[in-house]
Design a protein around this motif. Structure first.
Motif, mmCIF file in Angstrom:
data_model
loop_
_atom_site.group_PDB
_atom_site.id
_atom_site.type_symbol
_atom_site.label_atom_id
_atom_site.label_comp_id
_atom_site.label_asym_id
_atom_site.label_seq_id
_atom_site.Cartn_x
_atom_site.Cartn_y
_atom_site.Cartn_z
ATOM 1 N N TYR A 183 0.840 -1.200 0.000
ATOM 2 C CA TYR A 183 0.000 0.000 0.000
ATOM 3 C C TYR A 183 0.879 1.256 0.000
ATOM 4 N N ASP A 184 1.879 1.287 0.874
ATOM 5 C CA ASP A 184 2.753 2.455 0.962
ATOM 6 C C ASP A 184 3.507 2.699 -0.345
ATOM 7 N N ASN B 273 2.618 1.724 -3.378
ATOM 8 C CA ASN B 273 1.646 2.171 -4.385
ATOM 9 C C ASN B 273 1.234 3.621 -4.161
ATOM 10 N N PHE B 274 1.099 4.025 -2.918
ATOM 11 C CA PHE B 274 0.721 5.398 -2.614
ATOM 12 C C PHE B 274 1.812 6.367 -3.065
ATOM 13 N N THR C 192 -4.493 2.068 -5.091
ATOM 14 C CA THR C 192 -4.474 1.578 -3.714
ATOM 15 C C THR C 192 -5.827 1.007 -3.294
ATOM 16 N N VAL D 175 -5.738 -2.849 -2.523
ATOM 17 C CA VAL D 175 -4.882 -3.106 -1.369
ATOM 18 C C VAL D 175 -5.570 -2.614 -0.093
ATOM 19 N N THR D 176 -6.243 -1.470 -0.178
ATOM 20 C CA THR D 176 -6.970 -0.940 0.975
ATOM 21 C C THR D 176 -8.057 -1.906 1.416
#
Length: 65
Positions: A25-26, A28-29, A35, A38-39
Motif C-alpha cells: 500500500y505504501d 503504491n501510494f 491503492t 490493497v486498501t
C-alpha cells in the motif's frame, strides 16, 4: 491471499500478510499507483486481526496514523 483464506491461516502468517500488504500500500501510494484493492485487503486483514484479539482497534488506528 483471498478473503476466505484469511480465516484459515495461522496468526503469524496473518501478521506477515498484513505487514506485506501495508508495505505494498505504501509503495503504491508513493508511486501514485492504485491503492483501492490493497486498501480493501488491508481492511479484511484488520478485521480478522481484531477478531482474533491480536490487535485492537486502537492499535489499528495508531498504525494508520
Amino acid at each position: 491471499m483471498t478473503k476466505a483464506e484469511i480465516k484459515n491461516v495461522s496468526n503469524n502468517d496473518l501478521l506477515v500478510e498484513y505487514i506485506k500488504s501495508y508495505s505494498t500500500y505504501d509503495v503504491n501510494f508513493v508511486l501514485r499507483r492504485g491503492t483501492k484493492q490493497v486498501t480493501k485487503h488491508l481492511k479484511d486483514l484488520e478485521t480478522e486481526l481484531i477478531s482474533r484479539n491480536i490487535l485492537t482497534e486502537k492499535d489499528i488506528a495508531t498504525l494508520n496514523a
